[in-house]
Enzyme design. Sequence first.
Site, PDB file in Angstrom:
ATOM      1  N   ASP A  74      46.571  73.283  24.147  1.00  0.00           N
ATOM      2  CA  ASP A  74      45.318  73.122  24.876  1.00  0.00           C
ATOM      3  C   ASP A  74      45.611  72.252  26.108  1.00  0.00           C
ATOM      4  O   ASP A  74      46.709  71.703  26.277  1.00  0.00           O
ATOM      5  CB  ASP A  74      44.216  72.522  23.986  1.00  0.00           C
ATOM      6  CG  ASP A  74      42.824  72.876  24.517  1.00  0.00           C
ATOM      7  OD1 ASP A  74      42.705  73.268  25.697  1.00  0.00           O
ATOM      8  OD2 ASP A  74      41.842  72.772  23.764  1.00  0.00           O
TER       9      ASP A  74
HETATM   10  C1  BGC Z   1      39.465  73.543  25.969  1.00  0.00           C
HETATM   11  C2  BGC Z   1      39.922  74.953  25.669  1.00  0.00           C
HETATM   12  C3  BGC Z   1      40.027  75.742  26.940  1.00  0.00           C
HETATM   13  C4  BGC Z   1      40.981  75.019  27.879  1.00  0.00           C
HETATM   14  C5  BGC Z   1      41.222  75.756  29.164  1.00  0.00           C
HETATM   15  C6  BGC Z   1      40.268  72.884  27.077  1.00  0.00           C
HETATM   16  O1  BGC Z   1      39.712  71.697  27.482  1.00  0.00           O
HETATM   17  O2  BGC Z   1      39.544  72.783  24.788  1.00  0.00           O
HETATM   18  O3  BGC Z   1      39.048  75.571  24.771  1.00  0.00           O
HETATM   19  O4  BGC Z   1      40.463  77.034  26.661  1.00  0.00           O
HETATM   20  O5  BGC Z   1      40.438  73.745  28.183  1.00  0.00           O
HETATM   21  O6  BGC Z   1      40.138  75.744  29.980  1.00  0.00           O
END
Ligand code: BGC
Length: 737
Positions: free
Chosen positions: A265
Amino acid sequence: MTEKELFNLLNDMSFKEKIGQLNQLAGSFFSTKERNIVTGPLAKDGLLSKNKYLTGSVLGIKGAEDLIKIQKDFIENHPHKIPMLFMADVINGFETIFPVPLAQSCSFNPDLIKKAARITAIESAVSGLHVTFSPMVDLVRDARWGRVMESTGEDTYLNSIYAKAMVEGYQGGELKDEGSIAACVKHFAGYGAPTAGREYNNVELSTRTLYEDYMPAYKAAIDSDCAMVMTSFNTIDRVPVTANKDLLRTYLRKTLNFSGVVISDWQAIEELIYHTIAQDGKEAAELAIQSGVDIDMMSGLYLENLETLLEKNLITMDLIDESVMNILQLKNRLGLFENPFKDANILKEKEIVFCKEHNDLAKELTIKSIVLLKNEKNILPIIDKSKNIALIGPYIDSKETHGAWSIFADKNTNISILEGFKNLNPENDYEYSKGCEILDKDVALKGFEGEIEINKNDPNNLCNAVKLAEKSDIVIMAIGEHRLQSGEAASRVHITVPKIQEELFNEIYKVNKNIIVILFNGRPLELENINSKAKSILEVWLPGTQGGNAIANIVFGKESPSGKLTMSFPRSVGQCPIFYNEFSTGRPHVPNKDKDRFRSKYIDSSNSPLFPFGYGLTYSTCKLGDISIDKDTISLFDQLTSKITIKNIGNFKIEETVQLYIKDCSGSVVRPGRELKGFKKVYIEPGEEAIVEFIVKEDMLRFIRHDNTFGSESGWFVIYIGLNSVETKEIRFYLSK
Ligand code: BGC
């Protein structure tokens, strides 16, 4: 490319090129467009921009024209002309915005949800995207957590069905096919259980709970050939998942047989330092790559450290090659080596994105997502045209009706309630008064597009609204959470309708008791006050593009509501986490024994939720007969047939969801009070009845036994069938061995 050609390519790549593949950058490094979406903290700009032309993938940008340009320029500058992957969070729609996933799940309609995912894929693909960071299949039991809105609720069985539906919708037959994009299931694993519902908090789950309740939905996505997996921010067994070898290498890769791409993530590799398991960026990168994380999203630590780690023999070239190969294989599955632009097409994009057909499906799914929570004296639907209706509340004329993750939405295209009502009844002149803003000015919220503007609350608004309510027969009040009060980083300890709106509601109630509340929200809210006063509550969630039209259809009785809750609504936040399939205790609370002190209960509230899982009214009433079964004993690999009659004794044609739950009366470990095992839709005309049949098979009774094997155990079981998880008919049967 053939597998052999891919290997040749890998062998020919320089070390720097390989590391580049493992790096993902935000779109802002490539696009000059003003409206770039940055979904996490940005750091290390210098390092990241320097390595721009070696990057393997980008996130958060869209648009055929832009992405074709960026890809062309990139390929020209890349030593092996390896195209980039374009990824984005396309969660509940691209530009045609569907209701938030929690709302969608209330439809109990996986086919429709699959179609919505397909439309999302088609719009994303023609606009140049290759991957969506969806589905989010995290099981959720605590409404304090803002991301419950992105989930499909509290039930393992339902989450698994939806995980499969969404992956199949996004990916279609082959990833190369027109209109297909790769899915990325997230957040692996257990992210939906942050302690106390606080965002990014650590997770404490027993191994049995993790594997029995939380894992099946990720597994369902992977069994449906989901191309990617995103690791979660949280810890499991005190090890952050991004560095959790047991979970990633052993369980995910070996047990679940996952052969696709694992991505961290946003900045999660760097966060290993703040989790206090890595002393610096070097150790964080080492832990992540050793654990099997292929792509580093936005921390830059692979770029910075993998070379040194290799020189010091702390990692091997094989380890890096394995990850690079996973990524090259995904690019190959998408056909990018032959056509780096895939479906990106400027002309078709104009034709397809937000087309009528997509909007029609959005309307259909929105109608099916709406849940009728209360309807005293059948105040809804409004059929009598002579009634004087007042429209009050900040959501009546608002277009802020899409969820926090609708990052490419153009909110101006959202249909407000006022517009929806006028579309359906053009001859009517509605009297409308806003009453107040969605939030008071002391609440500051930030979305991916920056700070939101809070309009000044004008005290005249309240007076005008009260005057209007006074002279009307019925008040329709559209109130609720701001759309940015749920979503990522939106945990709340007060899960209420914003105070200013609750005050408005109370003032209106003083002058008019015929209130129909239309509720906007991304999570279950505390509704005791509103529920005790309003005649009717229509839960519309954050309905997206077609919200106003769908709501009008329901309010004026073109269709009956049919949605069923997939998350329990607590009476009070103090009950969270609350979920229908909890275990009994040694001192279970027995209804009507409230005076019995030494029971598992609260002394200031009932244990039960205000609205349970599976609950939702229609405009009619149904009567269930008794359950019949064709045999009362089954053995291993055997099955029985259960039947129930459902009769529509009201005046409205309805869609009902008949639900099957099963309870294991004595297991080698404690078993849930009941578990959803099936559901069926029936469409019944007034006065008619339908017979619903459920096959109960022995394999539905299996669980992780005390000795950690998976299987059923002989003994008594109870079948419950009903229209929600609480009010059910029941019958027992025996499983013999
Ligand atoms: C979130 C994810 C997301 C990623 C990319 C993160 O902060 O937890 O769910 O896909 O950002 O935007």
